[in-house]
Enzyme design. Structure first.
Site, PDB file in Angstrom:
ATOM      1  N   ASP A  88       7.667   2.448  -0.249  1.00 26.10           N
ATOM      2  CA  ASP A  88       7.425   3.873   0.028  1.00 26.10           C
ATOM      3  C   ASP A  88       8.648   4.593   0.572  1.00 26.10           C
ATOM      4  O   ASP A  88       8.533   5.564   1.325  1.00 26.10           O
ATOM      5  CB  ASP A  88       6.248   4.056   1.013  1.00 26.10           C
ATOM      6  CG  ASP A  88       4.981   3.426   0.484  1.00 26.10           C
ATOM      7  OD1 ASP A  88       4.776   3.450  -0.737  1.00 26.10           O
ATOM      8  OD2 ASP A  88       4.187   2.915   1.303  1.00 26.10           O
TER       9      ASP A  88
ATOM     10  N   LYS B 220      11.404   5.934  -3.638  1.00 25.20           N
ATOM     11  CA  LYS B 220      12.054   5.457  -4.876  1.00 25.20           C
ATOM     12  C   LYS B 220      11.682   6.332  -6.064  1.00 25.20           C
ATOM     13  O   LYS B 220      12.493   6.580  -6.946  1.00 25.20           O
ATOM     14  CB  LYS B 220      11.633   3.996  -5.174  1.00 25.20           C
ATOM     15  CG  LYS B 220      11.981   3.014  -4.070  1.00 25.20           C
ATOM     16  CD  LYS B 220      11.436   1.631  -4.369  1.00 25.20           C
ATOM     17  CE  LYS B 220       9.926   1.542  -4.381  1.00 25.20           C
ATOM     18  NZ  LYS B 220       9.278   1.789  -3.078  1.00 25.20           N
TER      19      LYS B 220
ATOM     20  N   GLY C 223       2.775   3.005  -5.586  1.00 24.62           N
ATOM     21  CA  GLY C 223       2.332   4.394  -5.690  1.00 24.62           C
ATOM     22  C   GLY C 223       3.521   5.274  -5.428  1.00 24.62           C
ATOM     23  O   GLY C 223       4.117   5.229  -4.353  1.00 24.62           O
ATOM     24  N   HIS C 224       3.933   6.018  -6.445  1.00 25.11           N
ATOM     25  CA  HIS C 224       5.121   6.854  -6.311  1.00 25.11           C
ATOM     26  C   HIS C 224       4.711   8.312  -6.495  1.00 25.11           C
ATOM     27  O   HIS C 224       4.197   8.673  -7.545  1.00 25.11           O
ATOM     28  CB  HIS C 224       6.172   6.475  -7.354  1.00 25.11           C
ATOM     29  CG  HIS C 224       6.523   5.014  -7.350  1.00 25.11           C
ATOM     30  ND1 HIS C 224       7.002   4.354  -8.445  1.00 25.11           N
ATOM     31  CD2 HIS C 224       6.458   4.091  -6.371  1.00 25.11           C
ATOM     32  CE1 HIS C 224       7.208   3.089  -8.137  1.00 25.11           C
ATOM     33  NE2 HIS C 224       6.884   2.900  -6.890  1.00 25.11           N
TER      34      HIS C 224
ATOM     35  N   GLN D 124       7.738  -1.526  -4.626  1.00 26.78           N
ATOM     36  CA  GLN D 124       7.709  -2.159  -3.300  1.00 26.78           C
ATOM     37  C   GLN D 124       9.100  -2.101  -2.642  1.00 26.78           C
ATOM     38  O   GLN D 124       9.815  -1.144  -2.867  1.00 26.78           O
ATOM     39  CB  GLN D 124       7.187  -3.601  -3.380  1.00 26.78           C
ATOM     40  CG  GLN D 124       5.693  -3.693  -3.661  1.00 26.78           C
ATOM     41  CD  GLN D 124       5.330  -3.548  -5.129  1.00 26.78           C
ATOM     42  OE1 GLN D 124       5.859  -4.259  -5.963  1.00 26.78           O
ATOM     43  NE2 GLN D 124       4.430  -2.642  -5.444  1.00 26.78           N
TER      44      GLN D 124
HETATM   45  P1  GDP Z   1       7.920   5.283  -3.296  1.00 28.33           P
HETATM   46  O1  GDP Z   1       6.742   4.378  -3.400  1.00 28.33           O
HETATM   47  O2  GDP Z   1       9.144   4.582  -2.791  1.00 28.33           O
HETATM   48  O3  GDP Z   1       8.197   6.047  -4.557  1.00 28.33           O
HETATM   49  O4  GDP Z   1       7.555   6.363  -2.177  1.00 28.33           O
HETATM   50  P2  GDP Z   1       6.157   7.145  -2.049  1.00 28.33           P
HETATM   51  O5  GDP Z   1       6.057   8.147  -3.148  1.00 28.33           O
HETATM   52  O6  GDP Z   1       5.031   6.198  -1.884  1.00 28.33           O
HETATM   53  O7  GDP Z   1       6.345   7.815  -0.636  1.00 28.33           O
HETATM   54  C1  GDP Z   1       7.358   8.761  -0.385  1.00 28.33           C
HETATM   55  C2  GDP Z   1       6.694  10.101  -0.033  1.00 28.33           C
HETATM   56  O8  GDP Z   1       7.643  10.940   0.586  1.00 28.33           O
HETATM   57  C3  GDP Z   1       6.204  10.867  -1.267  1.00 28.33           C
HETATM   58  O9  GDP Z   1       5.056  11.602  -0.909  1.00 28.33           O
HETATM   59  C4  GDP Z   1       7.364  11.813  -1.582  1.00 28.33           C
HETATM   60  O10 GDP Z   1       6.936  13.009  -2.221  1.00 28.33           O
HETATM   61  C5  GDP Z   1       7.869  12.111  -0.202  1.00 28.33           C
HETATM   62  N1  GDP Z   1       9.307  12.342  -0.089  1.00 28.33           N
HETATM   63  C6  GDP Z   1      10.315  11.771  -0.820  1.00 28.33           C
HETATM   64  N2  GDP Z   1      11.505  12.167  -0.326  1.00 28.33           N
HETATM   65  C7  GDP Z   1      11.243  12.982   0.721  1.00 28.33           C
HETATM   66  C8  GDP Z   1      12.068  13.666   1.661  1.00 28.33           C
HETATM   67  O11 GDP Z   1      13.293  13.595   1.636  1.00 28.33           O
HETATM   68  N3  GDP Z   1      11.434  14.403   2.620  1.00 28.33           N
HETATM   69  C9  GDP Z   1      10.081  14.492   2.702  1.00 28.33           C
HETATM   70  N4  GDP Z   1       9.556  15.225   3.679  1.00 28.33           N
HETATM   71  N5  GDP Z   1       9.279  13.861   1.826  1.00 28.33           N
HETATM   72  C10 GDP Z   1       9.845  13.099   0.861  1.00 28.33           C
HETATM   73  P1  IMO Z   2       5.608   1.172  -3.532  1.00 26.98           P
HETATM   74  O1  IMO Z   2       6.143   0.830  -4.889  1.00 26.98           O
HETATM   75  C1  IMO Z   2       4.144  -0.152   0.371  1.00 26.98           C
HETATM   76  C2  IMO Z   2       2.032  -3.984   0.488  1.00 26.98           C
HETATM   77  C3  IMO Z   2       0.544  -3.971   0.806  1.00 26.98           C
HETATM   78  C4  IMO Z   2       0.416  -5.297   1.518  1.00 26.98           C
HETATM   79  C5  IMO Z   2       1.391  -6.201   0.742  1.00 26.98           C
HETATM   80  C6  IMO Z   2       0.707  -7.070  -0.315  1.00 26.98           C
HETATM   81  O2  IMO Z   2       4.760   2.381  -3.507  1.00 26.98           O
HETATM   82  O3  IMO Z   2       6.699   1.178  -2.524  1.00 26.98           O
HETATM   83  P2  IMO Z   2      -0.296  -6.564  -2.721  1.00 26.98           P
HETATM   84  O4  IMO Z   2      -1.435  -5.657  -3.128  1.00 26.98           O
HETATM   85  O5  IMO Z   2       0.996  -6.241  -3.371  1.00 26.98           O
HETATM   86  O6  IMO Z   2      -0.661  -8.012  -2.838  1.00 26.98           O
HETATM   87  O7  IMO Z   2      -0.139  -6.285  -1.130  1.00 26.98           O
HETATM   88  O8  IMO Z   2       2.306  -5.336   0.109  1.00 26.98           O
HETATM   89  N1  IMO Z   2       2.440  -3.137  -0.663  1.00 26.98           N
HETATM   90  C7  IMO Z   2       3.104  -1.978  -0.528  1.00 26.98           C
HETATM   91  N2  IMO Z   2       3.469  -1.288   0.584  1.00 26.98           N
HETATM   92  N3  IMO Z   2       4.499   0.306  -0.859  1.00 26.98           N
HETATM   93  C8  IMO Z   2       4.159  -0.381  -1.969  1.00 26.98           C
HETATM   94  O9  IMO Z   2       4.592  -0.041  -3.205  1.00 26.98           O
HETATM   95  C9  IMO Z   2       3.390  -1.559  -1.837  1.00 26.98           C
HETATM   96  N4  IMO Z   2       2.878  -2.455  -2.716  1.00 26.98           N
HETATM   97  C10 IMO Z   2       2.313  -3.423  -1.970  1.00 26.98           C
HETATM   98  O10 IMO Z   2       0.222  -2.889   1.645  1.00 26.98           O
HETATM   99  O11 IMO Z   2       0.916  -5.195   2.826  1.00 26.98           O
HETATM  100 MG    MG Z   3       4.817   4.195  -2.597  1.00 33.78          MG
END
Ligand code: GDP
Ligand code: IMO
Ligand code: MG
Length: 425
Positions: A13, A16, A40-41, A220
């Site tokens: 999270d 990416k 989840g992106h 991840q």
């Molecule tokens: P990922 O799994 O690595 O793609 O990250 P996620 O999408 O799960 O979580 C990142 C969250 O932060 C998302 O809701 C993005 O829209 C948001 N986000 C990304 N970059 C920034 C930033 O620079 N500032 C803020 N406030 N939000 C951001």
């Molecule tokens: P993105 O791509 C954050 C965590 C779960 C749990 C552990 C194992 O959005 O960064 P799993 O279902 O993979 O067997 O769970 O990994 N986890 C993540 N945490 N971002 C993710 O993906 C994750 N994918 C799995 O919360 O702790």
């Molecule tokens: Mg994510």
């Protein structure tokens, strides 16, 4: 630079998805190389918010082709749901634009059942806090050589034999499990997948030979890596850069750059140790301001200060050549920002990431204090226009880990981005 890997430098999270979307503007191909719909992106384009779990984050760029590599575990029902959602948002997911490896492994409904049974069986003390998407059981079947691959869905006989040989009623302890119904459903899903299926290693290597540019997109993050993460509180794949060669089917000498994505602080979803976690008002502030709730499970993310021990470790195990620093804006208004420089374990200073999770859980963070800033930086697109304290924070991180920071993100939208390639940070 033709082939870049984008890798999470923390516990996932890191943003990416946003970084991949931005950099995808200039590449021909984005390849997802591991994980499944545990990812989840969230990607924001203009006023539209896209939530991607399986489809690479390049899909929002018209000219970019996207590939699900062999290293991914694929839940076909989730995939078609994601395609339908994207199409409602006017993003076309055609076989020309989107391709799937014939040898990616399939997540079956039984894997999801097993995931949830295993979590329940671990009890409150030992649970991992998985996403419940069947990831662990699907990868277990893969390495046990009992997995079902995309190409197996194309033959009803093969699929039926594989599912019956696996003896799912015995595995799950459910005598009247209707395996034949699953065979029918997954064979039908295979027919829908058929137009998208390719030999992905051949396709990707051909693209490299033709001089095309690409991103290998990790899901991840480093600390969730099954080998290098905080085992057993990890996922079941290799998100680190080494996993990209395996999950895309290319040689290591084809990789030009490894881009690590890190937040300006740290979050973690699920169980496991987290030395810099803030269980206090500041942690709550980061969660609310940073909207730190999981994209996949909507669970509140645990929040804490930036951890340089972890970040230096991520630089080492991934061979990170540059950093994208996200969510700097979330720290607006924090008077004093703390950064963990090392840990204390039984009175001893620890500078290297401990591989023993028991030891790691006993590590106490030692912090440097960095002066914060009051200004709203979310609309700033030029590094020089940042408040001095924000510039200092970015520079401090770069110097502490010995890697240049090439991009700073100050909001979820594409234009809330500061490119630093020309600057020395
Ligand atoms: P990922 O799994 O690595 O793609 O990250 P996620 O999408 O799960 O979580 C990142 C969250 O932060 C998302 O809701 C993005 O829209 C948001 N986000 C990304 N970059 C920034 C930033 O620079 N500032 C803020 N406030 N939000 C951001
Ligand atoms: P993105 O791509 C954050 C965590 C779960 C749990 C552990 C194992 O959005 O960064 P799993 O279902 O993979 O067997 O769970 O990994 N986890 C993540 N945490 N971002 C993710 O993906 C994750 N994918 C799995 O919360 O702790
Ligand atoms: Mg994510």
């Amino acid at each position: 630079m033709p082939v870049k890997i984008i890798v999470g430098a923390q516990w996932g999270d890191e943003g990416k998805g946003k970084i991949t979307d931005i950099l995808a503007e200039k590449v021909d191909l984005v390849v997802r190389y591991q994980g499944g719909n545990n990812a989840g992106h969230t990607v924001v384009v203009g006023d539209e918010t896209f939530k991607l779990h399986l489809i690479p984050s390049g899909i929002l760029n018209d000219k970019c082709q996207c590939v699900i590599g062999n290293g991914v575990v694929l839940d076909p029902e989730v995939l078609f749901h994601e395609i339908a959602t994207l199409e409602k948002q006017n993003i076309k997911v055609t076989p020309e634009k989107f391709k799937i490896s014939s040898i990616a492994h399939i997540i079956l409904p039984f894997h999801k059942q097993l995931d949830s049974m295993q979590e329940t069986g671990r009890g409150d003390d030992a649970k991992i806090g998985t996403t419940g998407r069947g990831i662990g059981p699907a990868y277990t079947d893969k390495v046990s050589r009992m997995g079902v691959r995309v190409l197996d869905l194309l033959s009803k006989e093969t699929l039926s034999k594989k599912l019956h040989d696996r003896n799912w009623p015995a595995v799950l302890g459910i005598a009247d499990l209707n395996v034949d119904e699953v065979v029918e459903t997954y064979y039908a899903l295979g027919q829908r997948l058929r137009p998208f299926i390719i030999d992905s290693s051949l396709f990707i290597n051909d693209a490299i030979d033709q001089g095309k540019t690409m991103i290998l997109e990790g899901a991840q993050g480093t600390m969730l890596d099954v080998d290098h993460g905080t085992y057993p509180y990890v996922t079941s794949s290799n998100p680190i850069s080494g996993g990209a060669c395996i999950g895309a089917g290319i040689g290591p000498h084809k990789i030009d750059q490894v881009i690590g994505v890190t937040k300006a602080y740290v979050t973690r979803v699920g169980e496991g140790p987290f030395p810099t976690e803030l269980i206090c008002e500041t942690g709550e502030f980061l969660r609310i301001k940073g909207a730190e709730f999981g994209t996949t499970t909507n669970r509140p993310r645990r929040c804490g200060w930036l951890d340089l021990v972890g970040l230096r470790y991520a630089v080492r195990v991934n061979g990170i050549t540059e950093i994208c620093l996200t969510k700097l804006d979330v720290l607006d208004g924090v008077e004093t920002i703390k950064v963990c420089t090392h840990y204390l374990l039984n009175g001893e200073k620890v500078y290297h990431f401990p591989l023993d999770v028991e030891k790691f859980s006993k590590c106490e963070p030692v912090y440097d204090d960095i002066r914060g800033w009051d200004e709203d930086i979310s609309q700033i697109t030029d590094f020089d226009a940042l408040p001095l304290a924000a510039k200092n924070y970015v520079q401090y991180i770069s110097e502490a880990i010995g890697v240049k920071i090439t991009l700073v993100s100050v909001g979820s939208k594409r234009n809330q981005t500061i490119h630093l390639l020309q600057k020395k940070v």
